[in-house]
Design a protein around this motif. Structure first.
Motif, mmCIF file in Angstrom:
data_model
loop_
_atom_site.group_PDB
_atom_site.id
_atom_site.type_symbol
_atom_site.label_atom_id
_atom_site.label_comp_id
_atom_site.label_asym_id
_atom_site.label_seq_id
_atom_site.Cartn_x
_atom_site.Cartn_y
_atom_site.Cartn_z
ATOM 1 N N ALA A 331 29.747 7.293 -66.486
ATOM 2 C CA ALA A 331 30.015 7.805 -64.975
ATOM 3 C C ALA A 331 29.876 6.640 -63.690
ATOM 4 N N ASP A 332 30.721 6.649 -62.711
ATOM 5 C CA ASP A 332 30.717 5.339 -61.914
ATOM 6 C C ASP A 332 30.371 6.007 -60.538
ATOM 7 N N ILE A 333 29.832 5.254 -59.726
ATOM 8 C CA ILE A 333 29.632 5.681 -58.429
ATOM 9 C C ILE A 333 31.028 4.963 -57.458
ATOM 10 N N VAL A 334 31.424 5.831 -56.947
ATOM 11 C CA VAL A 334 32.471 5.291 -55.880
ATOM 12 C C VAL A 334 32.262 5.467 -54.216
ATOM 13 N N LEU A 335 32.277 4.513 -53.438
ATOM 14 C CA LEU A 335 31.753 4.994 -52.116
ATOM 15 C C LEU A 335 32.837 4.644 -51.440
ATOM 16 N N PHE A 336 33.447 5.685 -50.539
ATOM 17 C CA PHE A 336 34.601 5.801 -49.744
ATOM 18 C C PHE A 336 34.083 5.179 -48.338
ATOM 19 N N ALA A 337 34.943 4.493 -47.915
ATOM 20 C CA ALA A 337 34.936 4.165 -46.230
ATOM 21 C C ALA A 337 33.563 3.282 -46.424
ATOM 22 N N TYR A 338 33.536 2.316 -47.345
ATOM 23 C CA TYR A 338 32.331 1.149 -47.437
ATOM 24 C C TYR A 338 33.015 -0.001 -47.299
#
Lengths: 600, 123
Positions: A331-338
């Motif tokens: 699993a990965d964490i993806v941050l949008f608008a960062y």
């Protein structure tokens, strides 16, 4: 047995709603014929007996599974009563206070449920034994009853008339009744038999024995008995002329005077609520046709509304609630608008925590949602079966699972930061992650509908250019030190630059190495020293280091803290075997390695 | 009189016994089944109970009564007169004659009974 007991509890709660509805309807429809009431209780019985039920949007039951199976396995205790405020209040209250393994003993939910299940079973046995004993005692008393005619018997041991027997019911009367009164009484008891009441009442008691813990069930049984008697009276009255009613009520009264303990037996007919019955008999009017029709319609509506379960959750929510860490390959964490560092590949140990968080998913499905101009934090999960899913938090407002948007509890969403160790990123999104080329990557960040390529996601650490993070780390520390300036507490500086601090933590091992090497050179007695000590503590804790000693005690400076930490590490290395040391004190281990083979 | 108490359903049984005695227990069972609707075990239990109380005796399967119907009836009357008429037989008779129509024949029979009692002989 636990699961069965849980199902019993949930079913009794569902049926409880129905009982409340029936009680309400009873009040409203006083003019309806009484057999309607008995029919309604029959619907309650169906609800209690049927192990399966149909799902329908017309269901009026708030929730079919008020206490989810999850309480058996822990670690948290949530209820899904279907009533927003109640759910919110209970779950919030328990949220912090009940976490197995931490604030309450591990497996507490399971143990408590087991104890309760045993208690429930004991209650069932007790009530069944009581019913059986009462029945046999009654049978013994009327053994010497003499036949009057057909299946009607008389005995000196009978206080007031009743019907006994399920297969071959017999009517038992006291000797004292004779003449016209006897005929009325016989008519009443025969009406009971024709209506098969000698089946319904024992059945009702059997259900009561199973669901005894729910007080609404006792209420239902009491009212069932009342309604059976009243319905019986109505049946008899229908066949009499109005002049005979007085005689009938007289017989009723005469019988009730000679009451004895027999009325306590659940399988016999005591004379229940004589005053109410006399009133009902004297005031009886044949109900108008429209009332009967309306009553039947209401019964059908009740059946549909309460014999069906509320519509199932959407598949995506079901998946999220049932997700198990063992099925995840990565699993990965993806941050949008960062801005930067909006990606992180999760470590193996973090998958369990992430799964626990996702299992808590709950909310109302929104077929249409507002476009949010905000940030989003997503987990992209690759399953062992090859599929990819995503679960995300949009601006602490929406819970997104795959393509579905849910309105979820704000407090729960905002707490993602607390429940999951580090929701930040530590690297940019790798090239080609979403299956598109590098130049499209920039716009990607605002496009919420993308999914990563199903291809094997390479370890981002390998993708990251082999650049030395040290200058970056130093830069971050400088930024943090830059303000607010008037304070001498390092905490204020960290507060003022949370994002930078999080980034530092995100670098993990690199930050530790940087700090340790700075400390090893010595003289870190200023703000930088404090900040580095803080960062070291936080990262060590995230690594699982057992921080049993307060290295700050007696120290004012970061350097002091570090010296104590190092001394402790050296002591530990003498006491523990290397594998143990690495497992329980990974940060100390790292420091010792650095000391042994210093890297310039 | 100190006669053993006989409950109502037992009295119905005794009526059968008085009518058919001496009678075997087996026969009694059949009669009770027909007329009273009793199970076999019930009849046997009642025979045993009444035997213990001294109302009947059971010798080798043959049952005979120890208390005759007249004695039982007399005992009932005694109890009734004692409880309801404060022990006054005339009061009972007076109440009785007030409500019932007595035929000439019955009156003559009553007169004969009174004469016999006065003479001190058996009834």
């Amino acid at each position: 047995m636990n699961r069965f007991f849980l199902e019993v509890v949930n079913r009794s709660i569902s049926a409880g709603w129905l009982v409340l509805a029936v009680l309400l309807l009873r009040l409203i429809f006083k003019k309806a014929p009484r057999w309607v009431n008995v029919l309604l209780w029959g619907i309650v019985a169906v609800r209690l007996i049927c192990p399966f039920s149909v799902e329908s949007p017309l269901s009026l039951i708030p929730s079919a599974e008020t206490i989810p199976e999850k309480v058996l396995s822990g670690p948290s205790f949530d209820i899904h009563s279907g009533i927003g405020p109640v759910d919110g209040w209970v779950n919030d209250h328990l949220g912090d206070r009940y976490f197995e393994g931490i604030s309450v003993p591990a497996d507490q939910g399971l143990h408590v449920m087991t104890a309760l299940a045993v208690l429930w079973a004991a209650g069932v046995v007790l009530l069944s034994v009581y019913a059986a004993a009462s029945y046999w005692r009654l049978r013994g008393r009327v053994r010497t009853a003499v036949r009057y005619r057909d299946n009607i018997f008389q005995s000196e041991n009978v206080g007031s008339p009743f019907v006994l027997g399920v297969v071959r019911p017999r009517i038992y009367l006291p000797f004292e009744i004779d003449g016209q009164a006897l005929e009325y009484v016989v008519a009443h008891e025969q009406a009971h038999i024709r209506r098969r009441d000698h089946w319904w009442k024992p059945l009702g008691f059997l259900l009561l024995a199973i669901y005894w813990f729910n007080p609404l069930m006792w209420t239902a049984y009491v009212f069932l008995c009342r309604d059976i008697e009243l319905a019986c009276d109505e049946k008899v009255i229908r066949g009499l002329e109005s002049g005979q009613r007085a005689g009938y009520t007289q017989a009723l009264l005469d019988c009730s005077v000679g009451r004895r303990a027999i009325a306590a037996c659940p399988l016999a007919f005591g004379e229940v609520g004589v005053r109410e019955r006399v009133k009902a008999v004297m005031n009886y009017r044949k109900p108008a046709l429209w009332i009967i029709v309306a009553a039947v319609i209401v019964c059908i509506a009740v059946a549909v509304g309460f014999l069906t379960d509320p519509a199932a959750k959407r598949d995506s929510l079901k998946w999220a609630k049932g997700l198990s860490a063992g099925d995840i390959s990565g699993a990965d964490i993806v941050l949008f608008a960062y801005p930067e560092n909006n990606f992180r590949n999760l470590a193996e140990e973090e998958l369990a925590d992430m799964t626990a968080l996702i299992n808590q998913s709950r909310g109302t499905y929104l077929p249409e949602h507002e476009d949010l101009d905000g940030w989003g934090k997503f987990f992209y999960i690759r399953m062992k079966d090859g599929t990819t899913h995503r679960v995300g938090n949009l601006g602490n407002t929406y819970l997104v699972i795959d393509e579905d948007y849910y309105e979820a509890d704000y407090h729960w969403l905002a707490a993602w930061e607390n429940d999951f160790d580090f929701m930040g990123g530590n690297a940019p999104i790798p090239d080609g992650y979403f299956g598109r080329s590098a130049n499209e990557k920039v716009e990607l960040v605002d496009d919420m509908s993308v999914y990563p390529d199903n291809a094997e996601n390479p370890d981002p650490k390998a993708l990251r250019p082999e650049e030395d993070p040290a200058p970056k780390i130093a830069q971050l520390f400088e930024t943090i030190e830059s303000s607010p300036g008037w304070s001498s507490r390092s905490w204020d500086y960290i507060k003022a630059h949370e994002a930078e601090y999080q980034e530092l933590l995100g670098y993990g091992e690199d930050t530790l190495r940087y700090c340790f090497s700075e400390f090893l050179q010595g003289d870190q007695t200023g703000l930088r020293g404090h900040l580095m000590a803080s960062a070291c503590m936080d990262i060590s804790a995230a690594w699982g280091e057992a921080l049993l000693v307060d290295f700050w005690s007696g120290q004012d400076t970061g350097q002091g803290w570090f010296n104590a930490f190092k001394a402790n590490a050296e002591e530990l290395s003498g006491q523990l075997a290397p594998e143990e040391l690495k497992k329980m004190y990974p940060a100390s281990c790292l420091l010792l390695e650095m000391v042994k083979s210093p890297v310039t | 009189m100190n006669l053993p108490k006989i409950h109502e359903s037992e009295y119905r049984f005794c009526l059968i016994l008085w009518e058919h005695e001496p009678v075997t227990a087996v026969e009694l069972v059949k009669l009770c089944q027909e007329q009273l609707g009793w199970k076999r075990t019930t009849t046997y239990t009642v025979i045993k109970r009444l035997g213990e109380r001294g109302v009947l005796k059971n010798e080798n399967g043959t049952v005979t009564s120890l208390v005759s119907k007249e004695e039982a009836q007399a005992s009932e009357i005694d109890e009734l007169v004692e409880k309801r008429f404060e022990g006054s037989l005339p009061a009972f008779i007076a109440a009785f004659t007030r409500h019932q129509d007595i035929s000439g024949e019955e009156l003559a029979e009553v007169q004969r009974m009174i004469d016999r009692i006065r003479k001190g002989g058996p009834q």
